[in-house]
Design a protein around this motif. Structure first.
Motif, PDB file in Angstrom:
ATOM      1  N   THR A  74       0.837  -1.203   0.000  1.00  0.00           N
ATOM      2  CA  THR A  74       0.000   0.000   0.000  1.00  0.00           C
ATOM      3  C   THR A  74       0.869   1.249   0.000  1.00  0.00           C
ATOM      4  O   THR A  74       0.360   2.351   0.133  1.00  0.00           O
ATOM      5  CB  THR A  74      -0.960   0.022   1.204  1.00  0.00           C
ATOM      6  OG1 THR A  74      -0.186  -0.069   2.399  1.00  0.00           O
ATOM      7  CG2 THR A  74      -1.966  -1.101   1.134  1.00  0.00           C
ATOM      8  N   GLN A  76       3.149   3.829  -2.006  1.00  0.00           N
ATOM      9  CA  GLN A  76       3.274   4.265  -3.393  1.00  0.00           C
ATOM     10  C   GLN A  76       4.703   4.089  -3.917  1.00  0.00           C
ATOM     11  O   GLN A  76       4.893   3.673  -5.072  1.00  0.00           O
ATOM     12  CB  GLN A  76       2.833   5.717  -3.543  1.00  0.00           C
ATOM     13  CG  GLN A  76       2.752   6.143  -4.995  1.00  0.00           C
ATOM     14  CD  GLN A  76       2.177   7.527  -5.165  1.00  0.00           C
ATOM     15  OE1 GLN A  76       2.325   8.385  -4.299  1.00  0.00           O
ATOM     16  NE2 GLN A  76       1.503   7.751  -6.277  1.00  0.00           N
ATOM     17  N   PHE A 107      -1.603  -0.881  -8.787  1.00  0.00           N
ATOM     18  CA  PHE A 107      -2.483  -0.512  -7.687  1.00  0.00           C
ATOM     19  C   PHE A 107      -2.182  -1.360  -6.464  1.00  0.00           C
ATOM     20  O   PHE A 107      -1.703  -2.486  -6.582  1.00  0.00           O
ATOM     21  CB  PHE A 107      -3.952  -0.720  -8.092  1.00  0.00           C
ATOM     22  CG  PHE A 107      -4.409   0.210  -9.175  1.00  0.00           C
ATOM     23  CD1 PHE A 107      -5.076   1.373  -8.865  1.00  0.00           C
ATOM     24  CD2 PHE A 107      -4.149  -0.073 -10.510  1.00  0.00           C
ATOM     25  CE1 PHE A 107      -5.493   2.250  -9.863  1.00  0.00           C
ATOM     26  CE2 PHE A 107      -4.553   0.788 -11.516  1.00  0.00           C
ATOM     27  CZ  PHE A 107      -5.226   1.950 -11.195  1.00  0.00           C
ATOM     28  N   SER A 108      -2.518  -0.812  -5.317  1.00  0.00           N
ATOM     29  CA  SER A 108      -2.443  -1.584  -4.082  1.00  0.00           C
ATOM     30  C   SER A 108      -3.562  -2.624  -4.104  1.00  0.00           C
ATOM     31  O   SER A 108      -4.511  -2.493  -4.882  1.00  0.00           O
ATOM     32  CB  SER A 108      -2.592  -0.661  -2.872  1.00  0.00           C
ATOM     33  OG  SER A 108      -3.853  -0.016  -2.892  1.00  0.00           O
ATOM     34  N   ASP A 110      -6.071  -3.028  -2.313  1.00  0.00           N
ATOM     35  CA  ASP A 110      -7.403  -2.453  -2.081  1.00  0.00           C
ATOM     36  C   ASP A 110      -7.724  -1.299  -3.031  1.00  0.00           C
ATOM     37  O   ASP A 110      -8.721  -0.606  -2.868  1.00  0.00           O
ATOM     38  CB  ASP A 110      -7.535  -2.003  -0.627  1.00  0.00           C
ATOM     39  CG  ASP A 110      -6.572  -0.883  -0.255  1.00  0.00           C
ATOM     40  OD1 ASP A 110      -5.766  -0.445  -1.109  1.00  0.00           O
ATOM     41  OD2 ASP A 110      -6.616  -0.445   0.910  1.00  0.00           O
ATOM     42  N   ASP A 111      -6.890  -1.074  -4.038  1.00  0.00           N
ATOM     43  CA  ASP A 111      -7.059  -0.008  -5.040  1.00  0.00           C
ATOM     44  C   ASP A 111      -6.985   1.408  -4.463  1.00  0.00           C
ATOM     45  O   ASP A 111      -7.349   2.369  -5.137  1.00  0.00           O
ATOM     46  CB  ASP A 111      -8.381  -0.162  -5.805  1.00  0.00           C
ATOM     47  CG  ASP A 111      -8.298  -1.140  -6.940  1.00  0.00           C
ATOM     48  OD1 ASP A 111      -7.183  -1.532  -7.317  1.00  0.00           O
ATOM     49  OD2 ASP A 111      -9.356  -1.520  -7.479  1.00  0.00           O
ATOM     50  N   SER A 112      -6.511   1.563  -3.229  1.00  0.00           N
ATOM     51  CA  SER A 112      -6.474   2.893  -2.626  1.00  0.00           C
ATOM     52  C   SER A 112      -5.224   3.685  -3.013  1.00  0.00           C
ATOM     53  O   SER A 112      -5.215   4.910  -2.913  1.00  0.00           O
ATOM     54  CB  SER A 112      -6.564   2.791  -1.102  1.00  0.00           C
ATOM     55  OG  SER A 112      -5.419   2.136  -0.581  1.00  0.00           O
ATOM     56  N   VAL A 113      -4.174   3.016  -3.442  1.00  0.00           N
ATOM     57  CA  VAL A 113      -2.919   3.667  -3.809  1.00  0.00           C
ATOM     58  C   VAL A 113      -2.510   3.148  -5.182  1.00  0.00           C
ATOM     59  O   VAL A 113      -2.680   1.962  -5.479  1.00  0.00           O
ATOM     60  CB  VAL A 113      -1.808   3.338  -2.774  1.00  0.00           C
ATOM     61  CG1 VAL A 113      -0.507   4.014  -3.137  1.00  0.00           C
ATOM     62  CG2 VAL A 113      -2.248   3.716  -1.366  1.00  0.00           C
ATOM     63  N   SER A 114      -1.983   4.040  -6.010  1.00  0.00           N
ATOM     64  CA  SER A 114      -1.539   3.611  -7.338  1.00  0.00           C
ATOM     65  C   SER A 114      -0.277   4.358  -7.739  1.00  0.00           C
ATOM     66  O   SER A 114       0.078   5.374  -7.157  1.00  0.00           O
ATOM     67  CB  SER A 114      -2.633   3.842  -8.374  1.00  0.00           C
ATOM     68  OG  SER A 114      -2.865   5.225  -8.545  1.00  0.00           O
TER      69      SER A 114
END
Length: 139
Positions: A74, A76, A107-108, A110-114
């Protein structure tokens, strides 16, 4: 004699029909499908890549490759490092593709960080040749 002619004509028609059906049947994966699989396999061989989704569209308008990677972090910076390690082997698989566009992000879970190629200093747009020049030449 007419029966023999009819039999020969029927056999010839059946042969042509069979050849035609064989030519139209499944002949294996298309060039785009093979390239997509090769790029995905290259991405999955890189530590830190949990999954890869690759879409390759090759048509008369051009070649379009888009890749979504999912990493195992997670952070970046860590995701960008994984992307930097994944790009060279993936781009090597495109060496037979003359031109086209290429888009990629990681992406992480959970798609919260890319992170994208810009996190690695790349500013060359979506041109496949620009991606290869930058990431395969060691720039």
């Amino acid at each position: 004699m007419r029966t023999l002619f009819t039999a020969v004509l029927s056999a010839a028609f059946a042969g042509l029909l069979l050849v035609g059906l064989c030519a139209c049947g499944p002949g294996g994966a298309s060039k785009a499908e093979r390239l997509g699989k090769d790029i995905k396999d290259a991405a999955m061989s890189v530590p830190g890549v949990e999954s890869a989704s690759v879409n390759v569209n090759m048509n008369t308008s051009g070649n379009f490759i888009s890749v979504k990677l999912v990493g195992n972090s997670t952070d970046q910076t860590a995701l960008a490092d994984v992307l930097g390690n994944a790009l060279p082997p993936m781009l090597e698989k495109t060496k037979d593709v003359e031109s086209g566009s290429f888009a990629i992000s990681i992406f992480s879970p959970d798609d919260s960080v890319s992170a994208g190629a810009s996190a690695l200093g790349y500013t060359g747009g979506k041109s496949l040749s620009n991606f290869r020049d930058y990431f395969l030449s060691g720039s």
